[in-house]
Design a protein around this motif. Structure first.
Motif, PDB file in Angstrom:
ATOM      1  N   ASP A  16       0.771  -1.284   0.127  1.00 22.93           N
ATOM      2  CA  ASP A  16       0.054  -0.056  -0.079  1.00 22.93           C
ATOM      3  C   ASP A  16       0.910   1.214  -0.023  1.00 22.93           C
ATOM      4  O   ASP A  16       0.551   2.376  -0.272  1.00 22.93           O
ATOM      5  N   VAL A  17       1.924   1.062   0.458  1.00 21.79           N
ATOM      6  CA  VAL A  17       2.807   2.247   0.410  1.00 21.79           C
ATOM      7  C   VAL A  17       3.491   2.952  -0.835  1.00 21.79           C
ATOM      8  O   VAL A  17       3.718   3.976  -1.037  1.00 21.79           O
ATOM      9  N   LYS A  18       3.449   2.078  -2.055  1.00 26.75           N
ATOM     10  CA  LYS A  18       3.734   2.569  -3.304  1.00 26.75           C
ATOM     11  C   LYS A  18       3.026   3.661  -3.858  1.00 26.75           C
ATOM     12  O   LYS A  18       3.616   4.308  -4.549  1.00 26.75           O
ATOM     13  N   GLN A  19       2.061   3.927  -3.425  1.00 24.65           N
ATOM     14  CA  GLN A  19       1.294   4.973  -3.988  1.00 24.65           C
ATOM     15  C   GLN A  19       1.573   6.375  -3.371  1.00 24.65           C
ATOM     16  O   GLN A  19       1.342   7.220  -3.782  1.00 24.65           O
ATOM     17  N   TYR A  20       2.336   6.375  -2.244  1.00 26.63           N
ATOM     18  CA  TYR A  20       2.689   7.654  -1.335  1.00 26.63           C
ATOM     19  C   TYR A  20       4.006   8.231  -1.764  1.00 26.63           C
ATOM     20  O   TYR A  20       4.987   7.330  -2.098  1.00 26.63           O
ATOM     21  N   GLU A  21       4.292   9.461  -1.573  1.00 30.63           N
ATOM     22  CA  GLU A  21       5.510   9.849  -1.669  1.00 30.63           C
ATOM     23  C   GLU A  21       6.393   9.742  -0.340  1.00 30.63           C
ATOM     24  O   GLU A  21       5.761  10.248   0.667  1.00 30.63           O
ATOM     25  N   ILE A  22       7.674   9.447  -0.341  1.00 34.29           N
ATOM     26  CA  ILE A  22       8.247   8.900   0.881  1.00 34.29           C
ATOM     27  C   ILE A  22       9.601   9.479   0.829  1.00 34.29           C
ATOM     28  O   ILE A  22      10.283   9.604  -0.122  1.00 34.29           O
ATOM     29  N   GLY A  23       9.870  10.134   2.018  1.00 33.80           N
ATOM     30  CA  GLY A  23      10.935  11.087   2.285  1.00 33.80           C
ATOM     31  C   GLY A  23      11.961   9.892   2.882  1.00 33.80           C
ATOM     32  O   GLY A  23      11.787   9.273   3.807  1.00 33.80           O
ATOM     33  N   THR A  24      13.316   9.991   2.477  1.00 38.77           N
ATOM     34  CA  THR A  24      14.310   9.006   3.173  1.00 38.77           C
ATOM     35  C   THR A  24      15.600   9.888   3.187  1.00 38.77           C
ATOM     36  O   THR A  24      15.621  10.946   2.645  1.00 38.77           O
ATOM     37  N   THR A  25      16.709   9.184   3.873  1.00 35.96           N
ATOM     38  CA  THR A  25      18.091   9.789   3.850  1.00 35.96           C
ATOM     39  C   THR A  25      18.758   9.076   2.946  1.00 35.96           C
ATOM     40  O   THR A  25      18.742   7.796   2.723  1.00 35.96           O
ATOM     41  N   ASN A  26      19.371   9.589   2.055  1.00 36.28           N
ATOM     42  CA  ASN A  26      19.972   9.145   0.969  1.00 36.28           C
ATOM     43  C   ASN A  26      21.063   7.977   1.236  1.00 36.28           C
ATOM     44  O   ASN A  26      21.970   8.183   2.222  1.00 36.28           O
ATOM     45  N   ASN A  27      21.055   7.027   0.691  1.00 36.47           N
ATOM     46  CA  ASN A  27      21.688   5.855   1.028  1.00 36.47           C
ATOM     47  C   ASN A  27      21.580   4.961   2.534  1.00 36.47           C
ATOM     48  O   ASN A  27      22.316   4.098   2.709  1.00 36.47           O
ATOM     49  N   TYR A  54       9.925   0.609  -4.937  1.00 43.35           N
ATOM     50  CA  TYR A  54       9.127   1.821  -4.717  1.00 43.35           C
ATOM     51  C   TYR A  54       9.466   2.854  -5.617  1.00 43.35           C
ATOM     52  O   TYR A  54      10.716   3.427  -5.730  1.00 43.35           O
ATOM     53  N   PRO A  55       8.546   3.621  -6.273  1.00 44.68           N
ATOM     54  CA  PRO A  55       8.592   4.549  -7.287  1.00 44.68           C
ATOM     55  C   PRO A  55       8.955   6.162  -6.844  1.00 44.68           C
ATOM     56  O   PRO A  55       9.528   6.681  -7.365  1.00 44.68           O
ATOM     57  N   ASN A  56       8.150   6.337  -5.573  1.00 43.88           N
ATOM     58  CA  ASN A  56       8.208   7.652  -5.227  1.00 43.88           C
ATOM     59  C   ASN A  56       9.179   7.939  -4.017  1.00 43.88           C
ATOM     60  O   ASN A  56       8.456   8.185  -2.862  1.00 43.88           O
ATOM     61  N   ILE A  57      10.334   7.820  -4.111  1.00 44.04           N
ATOM     62  CA  ILE A  57      11.174   8.300  -2.938  1.00 44.04           C
ATOM     63  C   ILE A  57      11.871   9.738  -3.316  1.00 44.04           C
ATOM     64  O   ILE A  57      12.506   9.675  -4.071  1.00 44.04           O
ATOM     65  N   GLN A  58      11.908  10.488  -2.227  1.00 46.47           N
ATOM     66  CA  GLN A  58      12.676  11.546  -2.365  1.00 46.47           C
ATOM     67  C   GLN A  58      13.570  11.633  -1.090  1.00 46.47           C
ATOM     68  O   GLN A  58      13.226  11.413  -0.135  1.00 46.47           O
ATOM     69  N   SER A  59      14.886  11.790  -1.626  1.00 48.26           N
ATOM     70  CA  SER A  59      16.055  11.508  -0.769  1.00 48.26           C
ATOM     71  C   SER A  59      16.628  12.723  -0.529  1.00 48.26           C
ATOM     72  O   SER A  59      16.658  13.690  -1.168  1.00 48.26           O
ATOM     73  N   ASN A  60      17.031  12.787   0.890  1.00 47.44           N
ATOM     74  CA  ASN A  60      17.649  14.131   1.299  1.00 47.44           C
ATOM     75  C   ASN A  60      19.104  13.668   1.863  1.00 47.44           C
ATOM     76  O   ASN A  60      19.299  12.303   2.297  1.00 47.44           O
ATOM     77  N   SER A  61      20.222  14.322   1.880  1.00 46.55           N
ATOM     78  CA  SER A  61      21.444  14.179   2.554  1.00 46.55           C
ATOM     79  C   SER A  61      21.986  15.334   3.234  1.00 46.55           C
ATOM     80  O   SER A  61      21.423  16.344   3.207  1.00 46.55           O
ATOM     81  N   GLY A  62      22.944  15.040   3.750  1.00 48.59           N
ATOM     82  CA  GLY A  62      23.704  15.958   4.750  1.00 48.59           C
ATOM     83  C   GLY A  62      23.132  15.843   6.272  1.00 48.59           C
ATOM     84  O   GLY A  62      22.321  15.077   6.309  1.00 48.59           O
ATOM     85  N   GLN A  63      23.837  16.529   7.099  1.00 47.97           N
ATOM     86  CA  GLN A  63      23.483  16.624   8.432  1.00 47.97           C
ATOM     87  C   GLN A  63      22.116  17.003   8.940  1.00 47.97           C
ATOM     88  O   GLN A  63      21.623  16.535   9.805  1.00 47.97           O
ATOM     89  N   MET A  64      21.224  17.975   8.042  1.00 48.55           N
ATOM     90  CA  MET A  64      20.251  18.123   8.273  1.00 48.55           C
ATOM     91  C   MET A  64      19.022  17.175   7.549  1.00 48.55           C
ATOM     92  O   MET A  64      17.758  17.718   7.194  1.00 48.55           O
ATOM     93  N   ALA A  65      19.456  16.007   7.033  1.00 49.84           N
ATOM     94  CA  ALA A  65      18.450  15.268   6.157  1.00 49.84           C
ATOM     95  C   ALA A  65      17.068  15.030   7.006  1.00 49.84           C
ATOM     96  O   ALA A  65      16.055  14.965   6.315  1.00 49.84           O
ATOM     97  N   TYR A  66      17.292  14.550   8.128  1.00 53.78           N
ATOM     98  CA  TYR A  66      16.064  14.457   9.028  1.00 53.78           C
ATOM     99  C   TYR A  66      15.214  15.563   8.887  1.00 53.78           C
ATOM    100  O   TYR A  66      13.919  15.603   9.166  1.00 53.78           O
TER     101      TYR A  66
END
Length: 190
Positions: free
Chosen positions: A132-143, A155-167
């Motif tokens: 069910d998660v596949k339909q949603y935009e998901i934020g993660t930390t890169n790698n 999973y198609p909708n992943i938005q990665s953030n990196s750096g010390q401020m990723a969270y």
């Protein structure tokens, strides 16, 4: 925020005290890095590194007459450094099948599990199983291990953030509706 799906099938992962690039384990000449991951390692109000795993690793370094200087880094930078260079150690790290043979593992800090978080006000988000998660935009930390897992499952909708401020970036995106879910280790998610 509300936790809406727990563990992402990653129950067997553990946070390890320290890992070394393959050749690092045989040398006293290596640089120790910590991911900014409260409560394990973080900057305190005086801008000093603190946390449970930091204290353990600092003492281990002192016990083997190694410098106890530890650099706090964003996850993606530290992970890429240790993957592509000799002479680095990194903690805390979740151990997964994909990562197991890449590094020398030293010890366990604590069991870890992973969750997807949503804003409490998002009553439209309903997840009964991991598909069910596949339909949603998901934020993660890169790698990080959550992103690696989701990508490995297509999973198609992943938005990665990196750096010390990723969270912090993921929390802001969650609060402003730019992502629907935040995939993260359960403890820092609280």
């Amino acid at each position: 925020m509300k936790k809406i799906f727990h563990t992402l099938e990653l129950r067997k992962l553990i946070l390890c005290t320290l890992l070394f690039a393959q050749t690092c384990v045989f040398s006293q000449d290596f640089h120790i890095m910590a991911e900014d991951l409260p409560p394990f390692s973080y900057l305190d109000s005086n801008r000093n590194i603190a946390g449970v795993s930091f204290q353990v690793v600092k003492q281990l370094a002192l016990n083997v007459n190694h410098s106890s200087d530890i650099e706090l880094s964003g996850w993606n930078r530290a992970y890429n450094l240790i993957n592509n260079n000799n002479g680095y150690a990194l903690f805390p790290v979740s151990k997964s099948k994909k990562r197991e043979k890449l590094f020398k593992w030293v010890g366990v800090i604590a069991p870890a599990d992973y969750s997807l978080w949503a804003m409490k006000t998002r009553e439209d988000i309903v997840i009964n199983n991991i598909d069910d998660v596949k339909q949603y935009e998901i934020g993660t930390t890169n790698n990080d291990v959550v992103e690696q897992y989701l990508k490995s499952k297509g999973y198609p909708n992943i938005q990665s953030n990196s750096g010390q401020m990723a969270y912090e970036h993921n929390i802001k995106k969650l609060m402003t509706g730019k992502i629907d879910l935040w995939g993260v280790s359960t403890l820092p998610g609280y």
